[in-house]
Design a protein around this motif. Structure first.
Motif, PDB file in Angstrom:
ATOM      1  N   GLY A  89       3.395   9.685  -8.127  1.00 35.15           N
ATOM      2  CA  GLY A  89       4.189   9.775  -9.344  1.00 35.15           C
ATOM      3  C   GLY A  89       3.366   9.976 -10.590  1.00 35.15           C
ATOM      4  N   VAL A  90       2.146   9.445 -10.608  1.00 32.78           N
ATOM      5  CA  VAL A  90       1.301   9.586 -11.802  1.00 32.78           C
ATOM      6  C   VAL A  90       0.309  10.739 -11.682  1.00 32.78           C
ATOM      7  CG1 VAL A  90       1.549   7.142 -12.351  1.00 32.78           C
ATOM      8  CG2 VAL A  90      -0.406   7.889 -10.978  1.00 32.78           C
ATOM      9  N   GLY A  91       0.451  11.539 -10.621  1.00 31.06           N
ATOM     10  CA  GLY A  91      -0.349  12.755 -10.510  1.00 31.06           C
ATOM     11  C   GLY A  91      -1.659  12.614  -9.766  1.00 31.06           C
ATOM     12  N   TYR A  92      -1.793  11.568  -8.946  1.00 27.14           N
ATOM     13  CA  TYR A  92      -3.004  11.366  -8.152  1.00 27.14           C
ATOM     14  C   TYR A  92      -2.621  11.131  -6.692  1.00 27.14           C
ATOM     15  CZ  TYR A  92      -5.284  10.768 -12.673  1.00 27.14           C
ATOM     16  OH  TYR A  92      -5.758  10.968 -13.953  1.00 27.14           O
ATOM     17  N   PRO A  93      -2.010  12.108  -6.047  1.00 19.75           N
ATOM     18  CA  PRO A  93      -1.501  11.883  -4.689  1.00 19.75           C
ATOM     19  C   PRO A  93      -2.623  11.633  -3.686  1.00 19.75           C
ATOM     20  CG  PRO A  93      -1.381  14.206  -5.277  1.00 19.75           C
ATOM     21  CD  PRO A  93      -1.764  13.481  -6.525  1.00 19.75           C
ATOM     22  N   ALA A  94      -2.345  10.704  -2.768  1.00 17.94           N
ATOM     23  CA  ALA A  94      -3.269  10.457  -1.666  1.00 17.94           C
ATOM     24  C   ALA A  94      -2.910  11.388  -0.511  1.00 17.94           C
ATOM     25  CB  ALA A  94      -3.186   8.996  -1.237  1.00 17.94           C
ATOM     26  N   ASP A  95      -3.591  11.221   0.625  1.00 15.75           N
ATOM     27  CA  ASP A  95      -3.347  12.084   1.768  1.00 15.75           C
ATOM     28  C   ASP A  95      -2.189  11.601   2.625  1.00 15.75           C
ATOM     29  OD1 ASP A  95      -4.822   9.813   2.478  1.00 15.75           O
ATOM     30  OD2 ASP A  95      -5.575  10.756   4.309  1.00 15.75           O
ATOM     31  N   ARG A  96      -1.656  10.419   2.315  1.00 19.34           N
ATOM     32  CA  ARG A  96      -0.625   9.860   3.171  1.00 19.34           C
ATOM     33  C   ARG A  96       0.210   8.870   2.365  1.00 19.34           C
ATOM     34  NH1 ARG A  96      -4.492   7.893   7.557  1.00 19.34           N
ATOM     35  NH2 ARG A  96      -2.672   6.954   8.548  1.00 19.34           N
ATOM     36  N   ARG A  97       1.373   8.510   2.949  1.00 21.70           N
ATOM     37  CA  ARG A  97       2.266   7.537   2.312  1.00 21.70           C
ATOM     38  C   ARG A  97       2.837   6.591   3.364  1.00 21.70           C
ATOM     39  NH1 ARG A  97       6.618  10.643  -1.012  1.00 21.70           N
ATOM     40  NH2 ARG A  97       7.600   8.594  -0.790  1.00 21.70           N
ATOM     41  N   ASP A  98       1.997   6.245   4.337  1.00 27.83           N
ATOM     42  CA  ASP A  98       2.464   5.421   5.454  1.00 27.83           C
ATOM     43  C   ASP A  98       2.032   3.968   5.358  1.00 27.83           C
ATOM     44  OD1 ASP A  98      -0.227   5.698   5.914  1.00 27.83           O
ATOM     45  OD2 ASP A  98      -0.040   6.532   7.941  1.00 27.83           O
ATOM     46  N   GLY A  99       1.391   3.567   4.240  1.00 28.19           N
ATOM     47  CA  GLY A  99       1.008   2.176   4.073  1.00 28.19           C
ATOM     48  C   GLY A  99      -0.378   1.838   4.571  1.00 28.19           C
TER      49      GLY A  99
ATOM     50  N   VAL B  62       0.836  -1.201   0.000  1.00 29.05           N
ATOM     51  CA  VAL B  62       0.000   0.000   0.000  1.00 29.05           C
ATOM     52  C   VAL B  62       0.873   1.253   0.000  1.00 29.05           C
ATOM     53  CG1 VAL B  62      -1.758   1.315   1.257  1.00 29.05           C
ATOM     54  CG2 VAL B  62      -1.901  -1.189   1.159  1.00 29.05           C
ATOM     55  N   GLU B  63       1.928   1.231   0.789  1.00 33.44           N
ATOM     56  CA  GLU B  63       2.878   2.353   0.785  1.00 33.44           C
ATOM     57  C   GLU B  63       3.445   2.565  -0.614  1.00 33.44           C
ATOM     58  OE1 GLU B  63       7.162   3.527   2.863  1.00 33.44           O
ATOM     59  OE2 GLU B  63       6.012   1.797   3.573  1.00 33.44           O
ATOM     60  N   ASN B  64       3.778   1.461  -1.289  1.00 31.90           N
ATOM     61  CA  ASN B  64       4.281   1.542  -2.660  1.00 31.90           C
ATOM     62  C   ASN B  64       3.211   2.114  -3.593  1.00 31.90           C
ATOM     63  OD1 ASN B  64       6.225   0.914  -4.789  1.00 31.90           O
ATOM     64  ND2 ASN B  64       4.858  -0.756  -5.359  1.00 31.90           N
ATOM     65  N   LEU B  65       1.971   1.675  -3.430  1.00 34.75           N
ATOM     66  CA  LEU B  65       0.855   2.214  -4.222  1.00 34.75           C
ATOM     67  C   LEU B  65       0.735   3.714  -4.044  1.00 34.75           C
ATOM     68  CD1 LEU B  65      -1.865   2.151  -5.793  1.00 34.75           C
ATOM     69  CD2 LEU B  65      -2.962   1.563  -3.595  1.00 34.75           C
ATOM     70  N   GLN B  66       0.830   4.175  -2.814  1.00 36.54           N
ATOM     71  CA  GLN B  66       0.698   5.615  -2.557  1.00 36.54           C
ATOM     72  C   GLN B  66       1.831   6.400  -3.204  1.00 36.54           C
ATOM     73  OE1 GLN B  66       0.456   5.051   1.681  1.00 36.54           O
ATOM     74  NE2 GLN B  66      -1.770   5.263   1.726  1.00 36.54           N
ATOM     75  N   THR B  67       3.021   5.818  -3.224  1.00 31.29           N
ATOM     76  CA  THR B  67       4.145   6.448  -3.917  1.00 31.29           C
ATOM     77  C   THR B  67       3.875   6.531  -5.417  1.00 31.29           C
ATOM     78  OG1 THR B  67       5.713   5.633  -2.256  1.00 31.29           O
ATOM     79  CG2 THR B  67       6.621   6.288  -4.389  1.00 31.29           C
ATOM     80  N   ILE B  68       3.352   5.449  -5.999  1.00 33.12           N
ATOM     81  CA  ILE B  68       3.052   5.433  -7.429  1.00 33.12           C
ATOM     82  C   ILE B  68       1.953   6.433  -7.762  1.00 33.12           C
ATOM     83  CG2 ILE B  68       2.098   4.010  -9.289  1.00 33.12           C
ATOM     84  CD1 ILE B  68       3.540   1.623  -8.029  1.00 33.12           C
TER      85      ILE B  68
END
Length: 491
Positions: A416-426, A407-413
């Motif tokens: 990268g593709v221009g659809y940032p989530a609110d967090r990157r903690d998995g 999930v953390e990797n998904l949030q990073t991706i």
């Protein structure tokens, strides 16, 4: 989907090379009478004791006899001999020294020369672990996100720990189109990564170039083969005919190659007489390679060299030579740090087997040994986090309230593709779900807010496009800016 980014999240095809990263040399040692460079026959290499003493030979013969006469099962004499030789080399505790029996030697040498099939990374074995030295630029391994110093724990559920390099490679390789499920341990992560790769065959391009409208040339060197110096000469001539004002040399994820090749490449870029590399032998004597055929006053344009953790061995020689002997500017990450040179002894054992041994250190022009330390860039530049993303899982769906590294990797991706989530903690939050839904709607996918195989595939394709875009390559952008400045100051 075809990924060619530096370290990318997705892949559809993986290929591998069966050799550890190394700088290889012809058999050249300093003459004992002159202290200069000279050729020695393999029988005159050192100051050893001339092979096995009688009592040592008798001990081996006794062991062979006991195995043949008393061991429960029949023994293959050739395998016993090969095992003894492999044991001798492994006792050196040098990950770059290798013995290859006859049935593996041809495939091993073919892998060094060009096309191969596997996972697209230079590998070595150290203390029982299979370690990625460098993903080969443009290879599926790089596109999958494998990083230098990643440890390959298992392949398709079979542990790789404790295997020799050839045994590990035999398990990793396979027919084109078959799947290789890797479990990968990465420093800084508490849990291993699971990557499912599809084997394929690649024929890596060694050298390529391009020139921008502003006169900045970009020369890619992916490895140092017997053909590299001639290819570099051809590309440089083309760039110079087009009025090149500055040159960025890109050796990121270049795992090395032949010593003579990198010397011949550096020779084309340095002023005559400038040092390229020093070689230090077991007796402490040194030999210095200098530019013999370069331009009288060196190249007339400034040089910038792009490096990263996957720049190893011969590529480190080039970066160090250009920095110290031509004033080149180094941009990127600290290099791998591999400061030894190997020689392949083909035929010296009386058959078609190969013994590869570390025979000397290589040093920078000023005498510095960079082994296990690497070369630091003049201007350190980190890539965006999504350059280090890896392949999303296909065997399970990521959805609301899921947690963990995937999930953390998904949030990073997503970022990268221009659809940032609110967090990157998995943690797969409601905002992460909404980001996935927005992406799915824009890509005409079912807007479930869940990441199934179809959504994962499309995310990886979009990430590939983002990494391919030079505007997102922070290291290239910095190198370009510095090359422009240097070109302006040199006019």
């Amino acid at each position: 989907m075809l990924f060619k980014g530096r370290t990318v999240a997705a892949m559809l095809a993986l290929t591998a090379i069966a050799a550890c990263v190394a700088t290889y040399a012809v058999l050249e040692f300093p003459s004992r009478s002159r202290g200069a460079g000279g050729q020695l026959a393999s029988g005159d290499l050192g100051q050893g004791q001339g092979g096995l003493r009688q009592e040592e030979l008798e001990k081996l013969n006794k062991a062979m006899n006991l195995i043949e006469q008393r061991y429960l099962h029949p023994a293959d004499r050739k395998k016993l001999l090969d095992g003894a030789l492999q044991g001798m080399v492994e006792s050196l505790k040098d990950p770059y020294s290798v013995y290859k029996p006859e049935d593996e030697a041809e495939e091993y040498m073919d892998a060094l020369q060009g096309a191969f099939t596997g996972i697209g990374a230079e590998l070595r074995v150290e203390n029982g672990a299979v370690i990625v030295e460098s993903p080969i630029r443009g290879s599926p391994a790089e596109r999958a996100g494998l990083q230098p110093r990643d440890v390959l724990l298992s392949i398709n559920g079979e542990s790789l720990y404790g295997l020799s390099l050839s045994e590990a490679v035999a398990k990793i390789r396979g027919p084109k189109g078959t799947k290789a499920k890797l479990k990968v341990q990465r420093a800084g992560r508490t849990t291993p990564l699971d990557l499912e790769l599809v084997r394929d065959r690649i024929d890596p391009e060694t050298v390529s170039s391009e020139i921008r409208e502003d006169g900045v040339g970009h020369l890619f060197i992916n490895q140092f083969t017997s053909e590299t110096a001639a290819q570099v000469a051809e590309e440089l001539a083309s760039l110079e005919r087009q009025g090149m004002k500055a040159l960025v040399i890109d050796v990121r994820n270049n795992p090395g190659g032949y010593l003579q090749s990198v010397v011949e490449v550096a020779d084309q870029l340095l002023e005559q007489g400038k040092p390229i590399v020093q070689s230090e032998y077991r007796d402490g004597r040194r030999k210095v390679d200098v530019a013999e055929n370069g331009a009288k006053h060196g190249k007339l344009y400034p040089l910038v060299v792009l490096i990263n953790q996957g720049s190893a061995s011969a590529s480190e020689i080039l970066a160090g030579a250009l920095k110290q002997s031509a004033g080149a500017l180094l941009v990127g990450d600290t290099t791998y740090g591999k400061g030894t040179v190997q020689v392949h002894f083909n035929g010296e054992l009386g058959d078609d087997s190969i013994l590869k041994l570390t025979v000397y250190k290589w040093l920078l022009p000023d005498g510095t040994w960079i082994n296990e330390q690497g070369i630091e860039p003049d201007i350190p530049v980190d890539q965006p986090a999504y350059f280090l993303a890896w392949r999303l899982p296909r065997d399970r769906v990521l959805k609301l309230d899921s947690t963990g590294g995937d999930v953390e990797n998904l949030q990073t991706i997503l970022e990268g593709v221009g659809y940032p989530a609110d967090r990157r903690d998995g943690y797969f939050s409601q905002r992460t779900k909404e980001a996935v839904e927005r992406f799915q709607l824009d890509e005409s996918l079912p807007a479930t807010g869940e990441v199934d195989a179809g959504t994962a595939q499309r995310l990886e394709e979009r990430l590939y496009s983002a990494i391919q875009d030079r505007a997102n390559d922070a290291q290239w952008q910095k190198a370009l800016a510095e090359a422009r400045k240097l070109a302006g100051s040199s006019e």
